[in-house]
Scaffold this active site. Structure first.
Site, PDB file in Angstrom:
ATOM      1  N   ARG A   1       0.864  -1.176   0.000  1.00 41.87           N
ATOM      2  CA  ARG A   1       0.000   0.000   0.000  1.00 41.87           C
ATOM      3  C   ARG A   1       0.898   1.222   0.000  1.00 41.87           C
ATOM      4  O   ARG A   1       1.675   1.426   0.916  1.00 41.87           O
ATOM      5  CB  ARG A   1      -0.851  -0.053   1.269  1.00 41.87           C
ATOM      6  CG  ARG A   1      -2.073   0.763   1.231  1.00 41.87           C
ATOM      7  CD  ARG A   1      -2.930   0.490   2.434  1.00 41.87           C
ATOM      8  NE  ARG A   1      -2.330   0.951   3.665  1.00 41.87           N
ATOM      9  CZ  ARG A   1      -3.012   1.154   4.781  1.00 41.87           C
ATOM     10  NH1 ARG A   1      -4.291   0.906   4.820  1.00 41.87           N
ATOM     11  NH2 ARG A   1      -2.427   1.584   5.853  1.00 41.87           N
TER      12      ARG A   1
ATOM     13  N   THR B   1      -0.457   7.615  -1.276  1.00 42.37           N
ATOM     14  CA  THR B   1      -1.760   7.559  -1.956  1.00 42.37           C
ATOM     15  C   THR B   1      -2.692   6.528  -1.326  1.00 42.37           C
ATOM     16  O   THR B   1      -3.900   6.548  -1.581  1.00 42.37           O
ATOM     17  CB  THR B   1      -1.578   7.158  -3.433  1.00 42.37           C
ATOM     18  OG1 THR B   1      -1.064   5.818  -3.456  1.00 42.37           O
ATOM     19  CG2 THR B   1      -0.610   8.064  -4.158  1.00 42.37           C
TER      20      THR B   1
ATOM     21  N   ASP C   1       0.989  -2.641  12.520  1.00 41.45           N
ATOM     22  CA  ASP C   1       1.385  -3.074  11.176  1.00 41.45           C
ATOM     23  C   ASP C   1       1.680  -4.577  11.217  1.00 41.45           C
ATOM     24  O   ASP C   1       2.656  -5.018  11.832  1.00 41.45           O
ATOM     25  CB  ASP C   1       2.624  -2.292  10.729  1.00 41.45           C
ATOM     26  CG  ASP C   1       2.931  -2.546   9.259  1.00 41.45           C
ATOM     27  OD1 ASP C   1       2.977  -1.588   8.487  1.00 41.45           O
ATOM     28  OD2 ASP C   1       3.130  -3.736   8.889  1.00 41.45           O
TER      29      ASP C   1
ATOM     30  N   ASP D   1       5.160  -5.760   9.846  1.00 39.08           N
ATOM     31  CA  ASP D   1       6.264  -5.411  10.752  1.00 39.08           C
ATOM     32  C   ASP D   1       6.246  -6.284  11.997  1.00 39.08           C
ATOM     33  O   ASP D   1       7.299  -6.712  12.481  1.00 39.08           O
ATOM     34  CB  ASP D   1       6.164  -3.931  11.161  1.00 39.08           C
ATOM     35  CG  ASP D   1       6.611  -3.006  10.042  1.00 39.08           C
ATOM     36  OD1 ASP D   1       7.303  -3.475   9.116  1.00 39.08           O
ATOM     37  OD2 ASP D   1       6.259  -1.815  10.087  1.00 39.08           O
TER      38      ASP D   1
HETATM   39  C1  PRP Z   1      -1.051  -4.379   4.796  1.00 42.48           C
HETATM   40  C2  PRP Z   1      -1.930  -5.596   4.977  1.00 42.48           C
HETATM   41  C3  PRP Z   1      -2.808  -5.540   3.765  1.00 42.48           C
HETATM   42  C4  PRP Z   1      -3.001  -4.054   3.564  1.00 42.48           C
HETATM   43  C5  PRP Z   1      -4.353  -3.649   4.085  1.00 42.48           C
HETATM   44  O1  PRP Z   1      -0.046  -4.622   3.906  1.00 42.48           O
HETATM   45  O2  PRP Z   1      -1.199  -6.785   5.103  1.00 42.48           O
HETATM   46  O3  PRP Z   1      -2.255  -6.123   2.617  1.00 42.48           O
HETATM   47  O4  PRP Z   1      -1.982  -3.403   4.323  1.00 42.48           O
HETATM   48  O5  PRP Z   1      -4.609  -2.319   3.818  1.00 42.48           O
HETATM   49  P1  PRP Z   1      -5.771  -1.846   2.835  1.00 42.48           P
HETATM   50  O6  PRP Z   1      -6.967  -2.701   3.148  1.00 42.48           O
HETATM   51  O7  PRP Z   1      -5.973  -0.417   3.212  1.00 42.48           O
HETATM   52  O8  PRP Z   1      -5.298  -2.015   1.441  1.00 42.48           O
HETATM   53  P2  PRP Z   1       1.072  -3.513   3.590  1.00 42.48           P
HETATM   54  O9  PRP Z   1       0.644  -2.672   2.440  1.00 42.48           O
HETATM   55  O10 PRP Z   1       1.427  -2.805   4.854  1.00 42.48           O
HETATM   56  O11 PRP Z   1       2.277  -4.378   3.052  1.00 42.48           O
HETATM   57  P3  PRP Z   1       3.195  -5.456   3.792  1.00 42.48           P
HETATM   58  O12 PRP Z   1       2.329  -6.675   4.054  1.00 42.48           O
HETATM   59  O13 PRP Z   1       4.248  -5.722   2.770  1.00 42.48           O
HETATM   60  O14 PRP Z   1       3.723  -4.862   5.054  1.00 42.48           O
HETATM   61  N1  URA Z   2      -2.033  -2.712   7.372  1.00 45.61           N
HETATM   62  C1  URA Z   2      -1.666  -3.157   8.585  1.00 45.61           C
HETATM   63  O1  URA Z   2      -0.719  -3.940   8.710  1.00 45.61           O
HETATM   64  N2  URA Z   2      -2.346  -2.713   9.650  1.00 45.61           N
HETATM   65  C2  URA Z   2      -3.393  -1.877   9.557  1.00 45.61           C
HETATM   66  O2  URA Z   2      -3.984  -1.517  10.582  1.00 45.61           O
HETATM   67  C3  URA Z   2      -3.760  -1.422   8.270  1.00 45.61           C
HETATM   68  C4  URA Z   2      -3.076  -1.862   7.187  1.00 45.61           C
END
Ligand code: PRP
Ligand code: URA
Length: 210
Positions: free
Chosen positions: A105, A109, A201, A204
């Site tokens: 994400r 944006t 997160d 993380d």
């Molecule tokens: C997180 C999570 C989802 C997304 C959810 O991933 O694991 O994929 O955010 O957010 P949304 O519903 O608003 O799209 P992230 O983009 O942080 O990537 P990562 O898993 O690589 O940390």
């Molecule tokens: N992605 C995450 O990992 N946590 C949130 O709360 C939203 C998006």
């Protein structure tokens, strides 16, 4: 809440979700709990798999008994945090194929950016379960499902641990044919589109990157 949304209220799932929400839960325990919750949720998500009757020879006699029939399954984690749910699901359905879809994400944006997609070659013949611990705005899940549908898959379920109400609404609107399974629906998102109270997160916390 629309009728394509299933909230898993089993006490073991709810208890473990409380533990992963806790800011004091460290990486090792967090990872183990995510795997365990995925397995418990997988048990419910697969509840309606079709069965067929077969005959098996026991040491005593012939038994009429049941085995899973119908389409084969594939699970598709959304990278990266969805990876934390894979082993729990594979403990239940070890023969499932595993596809991967890489999305992140964009922090400015908030739009999902695809960077990887590798699905089983016979994806259109399989029932799919998409895995991601978090459904926040719903942008990532909606885009992932769109990419996967473009590659021919039709019967898709989405499984997450914590959903925001807005994400559930977005996904139900964009993909009304997709059943959503989650352990909790939280009320809101903060200014950075993190789920409140959520668990922070997920990527993380799983991989110790912060
Ligand atoms: C997180 C999570 C989802 C997304 C959810 O991933 O694991 O994929 O955010 O957010 P949304 O519903 O608003 O799209 P992230 O983009 O942080 O990537 P990562 O898993 O690589 O940390
Ligand atoms: N992605 C995450 O990992 N946590 C949130 O709360 C939203 C998006």
């Amino acid at each position: 809440m629309s009728d394509n949304v299933f909230i898993m209220d089993h006490p073991l799932i709810q208890h473990k979700v409380s533990l992963i929400r806790d800011v004091n839960t460290g990486v090792k325990e967090f990872r183990e709990l995510v795997e365990e919750i995925a397995m418990l949720m997988g048990y419910e998500v697969t509840r309606n798999l079709p069965l067929k009757e077969v005959e098996i020879e026991t040491p005593i006699a012939i038994a009429k008994t049941k085995v899973i029939s119908g389409k084969k399954l594939a699970i598709v984690p959304i990278l990266r945090a969805g990876l934390g749910m894979v082993d729990g699901m594979l403990k239940l359905i070890p023969a499932a194929k595993v596809g991967h879809i890489g999305l992140y994400r964009d922090p400015e944006t908030l739009q999902p950016v695809e960077y990887y997609c590798k699905l089983p070659t016979d994806v259109e013949e399989r029932d799919l379960i998409i895995l991601d611990p978090m459904l926040a705005t719903g942008g990532s899940a909606s885009a992932a499902i769109e990419f996967i549908k473009q590659r021919g898959a039709a019967n898709i379920k989405f499984m997450c641990l914590i959903a925001a109400r807005a994400g559930v609404e977005r996904l139900s609107k964009d993909h009304p044919d997709v059943e959503i399974y989650c352990a909790a629906v939280d009320e809101k998102l903060n200014d950075h589109a993190y789920i409140v109270p959520g668990l922070g997160d997920a990527g993380d916390r799983l991989f110790g990157t912060k």
